[in-house]
Design an enzyme around this catalytic site. Structure first.
Site, PDB file in Angstrom:
ATOM      1  N   LYS A 213       0.810  -1.258  -0.038  1.00 22.95           N
ATOM      2  CA  LYS A 213       0.091   0.161  -0.072  1.00 22.95           C
ATOM      3  C   LYS A 213       0.704   1.298  -0.143  1.00 22.95           C
ATOM      4  O   LYS A 213       0.531   2.315  -0.485  1.00 22.95           O
ATOM      5  CB  LYS A 213      -0.981   0.059   1.457  1.00 22.95           C
ATOM      6  CG  LYS A 213      -2.271  -0.929   1.215  1.00 22.95           C
ATOM      7  CD  LYS A 213      -3.043  -0.497   2.060  1.00 22.95           C
ATOM      8  CE  LYS A 213      -4.531  -1.649   1.914  1.00 22.95           C
ATOM      9  NZ  LYS A 213      -5.456  -1.191   2.855  1.00 22.95           N
TER      10      LYS A 213
ATOM     11  N   LYS B 227      -4.886  -9.627  -6.408  1.00 22.40           N
ATOM     12  CA  LYS B 227      -5.712 -10.076  -5.515  1.00 22.40           C
ATOM     13  C   LYS B 227      -6.958  -9.102  -5.977  1.00 22.40           C
ATOM     14  O   LYS B 227      -6.947  -8.057  -6.324  1.00 22.40           O
ATOM     15  CB  LYS B 227      -5.399  -9.478  -3.930  1.00 22.40           C
ATOM     16  CG  LYS B 227      -6.694 -10.175  -3.152  1.00 22.40           C
ATOM     17  CD  LYS B 227      -6.071  -9.570  -1.496  1.00 22.40           C
ATOM     18  CE  LYS B 227      -6.749  -8.400  -1.454  1.00 22.40           C
ATOM     19  NZ  LYS B 227      -6.869  -7.945   0.079  1.00 22.40           N
TER      20      LYS B 227
ATOM     21  N   LYS C  67     -11.630  -4.366  -3.726  1.00 24.15           N
ATOM     22  CA  LYS C  67     -12.883  -3.554  -3.922  1.00 24.15           C
ATOM     23  C   LYS C  67     -12.465  -2.164  -3.931  1.00 24.15           C
ATOM     24  O   LYS C  67     -13.365  -1.329  -4.352  1.00 24.15           O
ATOM     25  CB  LYS C  67     -13.956  -3.716  -2.424  1.00 24.15           C
ATOM     26  CG  LYS C  67     -13.237  -3.471  -1.213  1.00 24.15           C
ATOM     27  CD  LYS C  67     -14.120  -3.202  -0.011  1.00 24.15           C
ATOM     28  CE  LYS C  67     -13.705  -4.244   1.390  1.00 24.15           C
ATOM     29  NZ  LYS C  67     -12.474  -3.582   1.966  1.00 24.15           N
TER      30      LYS C  67
HETATM   31  P1  AMP Z   1     -10.524  -5.988   3.243  1.00 29.32           P
HETATM   32  O1  AMP Z   1     -11.456  -6.009   1.896  1.00 29.32           O
HETATM   33  O2  AMP Z   1      -9.176  -5.791   2.797  1.00 29.32           O
HETATM   34  O3  AMP Z   1     -11.250  -5.151   4.114  1.00 29.32           O
HETATM   35  O4  AMP Z   1     -10.706  -7.678   3.491  1.00 29.32           O
HETATM   36  C1  AMP Z   1     -11.768  -8.041   4.370  1.00 29.32           C
HETATM   37  C2  AMP Z   1     -11.775  -9.706   4.321  1.00 29.32           C
HETATM   38  O5  AMP Z   1     -11.793 -10.268   2.913  1.00 29.32           O
HETATM   39  C3  AMP Z   1     -10.224 -10.031   4.916  1.00 29.32           C
HETATM   40  O6  AMP Z   1     -10.540 -11.254   5.549  1.00 29.32           O
HETATM   41  C4  AMP Z   1      -9.608 -10.410   3.654  1.00 29.32           C
HETATM   42  O7  AMP Z   1      -8.752 -11.371   3.807  1.00 29.32           O
HETATM   43  C5  AMP Z   1     -10.674 -10.852   2.684  1.00 29.32           C
HETATM   44  N1  AMP Z   1     -10.578 -10.519   1.431  1.00 29.32           N
HETATM   45  C6  AMP Z   1     -10.481  -9.527   0.576  1.00 29.32           C
HETATM   46  N2  AMP Z   1     -10.077  -9.678  -0.616  1.00 29.32           N
HETATM   47  C7  AMP Z   1     -10.055 -10.951  -0.964  1.00 29.32           C
HETATM   48  C8  AMP Z   1      -9.806 -11.838  -2.033  1.00 29.32           C
HETATM   49  N3  AMP Z   1      -9.729 -11.118  -3.214  1.00 29.32           N
HETATM   50  N4  AMP Z   1      -9.831 -13.017  -1.794  1.00 29.32           N
HETATM   51  C9  AMP Z   1      -9.916 -13.735  -0.749  1.00 29.32           C
HETATM   52  N5  AMP Z   1     -10.284 -12.914   0.667  1.00 29.32           N
HETATM   53  C10 AMP Z   1     -10.343 -11.805   0.495  1.00 29.32           C
END
Ligand code: AMP
Ligand code: TRP
Length: 329
Positions: A111, A192, A195
């Site tokens: 990041k 990855k 969002k």
């Molecule tokens: P975040 O969107 O970074 O706040 O992630 C929230 C949760 O979703 C965390 O447990 C991440 O590990 C999971 N997560 C986010 N993006 C992915 C992805 N592309 N594949 C699997 N898990 C994800």
């Protein structure tokens, strides 16, 4: 019964990656354990956010938790910012964390890479995350693969605290799905699915309408060759689509391979789009009902009350152990 905690940042609308990597397990675990699921709004502001957007996404994502099957009668759903003990314990744990540990975090490296000005919040992000988990003495933390390193740091900090101040914290375990722990971008299987990506075609948002889902899947990048076979090393794009298929349909990777044996990608992708649409349609219907009903405010208030009760007990204990005088209000 174990304690479970997890959180998702309201830094964008939730995606299929969040659903497969984390939320499906939230729903599964709530029948067995005492669960705390939060909208990690304090984490979201480690990169700049517009206040209006943050408000909107926080509420929308909380409603998506419920729409995805988290039952507020079983689980506590709340905003991280509504329980001040997270930030307070975050500070206390920051003082136990070393610069070297934070510098090693791959999420921080990714990041901050190429940025001229890096917020200090982005750097200490993992100690706040450790606080989120330890303030409930969570045993299990359902997350995607990318959060594993943060969990290891959390365990180290818990151990360090216990060693210095006496047994106080439970060492949490990550709970990571076997298939779909890392859902990749539809346009590039080396990244990855995220969002906060600026390329809408790279992710499927949980609220994407059916036609948008169909279009995104039909345009998703595929490997050369035509075989529908799982092999992350040589077929990363198809392997990614197969794990999405598996997680949304319940079929094993092997069943999927057999089903599409001798066929080209086209039919597989067409079916995959329908499998995703079928998974998300009921979720979307519930989402709009929940938003309409206005019940989310009450759910969040009740969740925060329950969370506060546990969090304040832990924090009192921690502060007493560290040598803070009790404060009278
Ligand atoms: P975040 O969107 O970074 O706040 O992630 C929230 C949760 O979703 C965390 O447990 C991440 O590990 C999971 N997560 C986010 N993006 C992915 C992805 N592309 N594949 C699997 N898990 C994800
Ligand atoms: N850091 C997590 C992410 O980006 C979100 C998060 C914040 C979290 N606090 C947490 C996840 C506590 C699990 C437990 O995905």
């Amino acid at each position: 019964m174990k304690r479970v905690l997890s959180g998702i940042q309201p830094s964008g609308r939730l995606t299929l990656g969040n659903y497969i990597g984390a939320m499906k397990n939230f729903v599964k675990l709530q029948d067995l354990h005492q669960c705390y699921f939060m909208v990690a709004d304090l984490h979201a502001i480690t990169v700049p956010q517009q206040p209006e957007t943050l408000r909107d996404l926080s509420e929308a994502n909380a409603a998506l938790f419920i729409a995805a099957g988290i039952d507020p009668a079983k689980s506590n759903v709340f905003l991280q910012s509504a329980v001040p003990q997270h930030a307070e314990l975050g500070w206390l744990l920051t003082t136990l964390t070393t610069m070297g540990e934070l510098e090693r975090m791959t999420q921080f490296k990714e990041k901050s890479n190429g940025k001229e000005s890096i917020g200090a919040g982005l750097f200490v992000y993992p100690s706040l995350m450790a606080a989120d988990i330890l303030v409930y003495n969570a045993d299990l933390v359902p997350v995607g693969e990318d959060q594993k390193q943060h969990l290891e740091l959390t365990r180290d900090l818990a151990g360090r605290f216990n060693h210095r101040y006496g047994e106080c914290f439970t060492l949490p375990e990550p709970y990571i799905p076997e298939v779909g722990a890392r859902v990749m971008s539809l346009d590039d299987a080396s990244k990855k699915m995220s969002k906060s990506s600026s390329v809408a075609a790279s992710f499927i948002a949980l609220l994407d309408p059916p036609d948008v889902i169909r279009k995104k899947i039909s345009r998703a990048t595929t490997d050369s060759g035509a075989e529908v076979r799982y092999d992350e090393a040589t077929k990363p794009e198809i392997s990614n689509l197969m794990s999405i298929y598996s997680q949304c349909s319940g079929s094993s990777l092997e069943d999927i391979r057999l089903k599409y044996e001798g066929q080209m990608y086209g039919g597989f992708k067409k079916d995959l789009a329908e499998v995703i649409v079928n998974t998300l349609e009921p979720l979307q219907k519930r989402y709009y009902e929940i938003r309409e009903s206005g019940e989310i405010q009450d759910i969040l208030a009740q969740g925060a009350r329950n969370a506060h009760e546990v969090a304040s007990r832990t924090l009192d204990d921690v502060k007493q152990r560290m040598g803070f005088l009790p404060s009278k209000h």
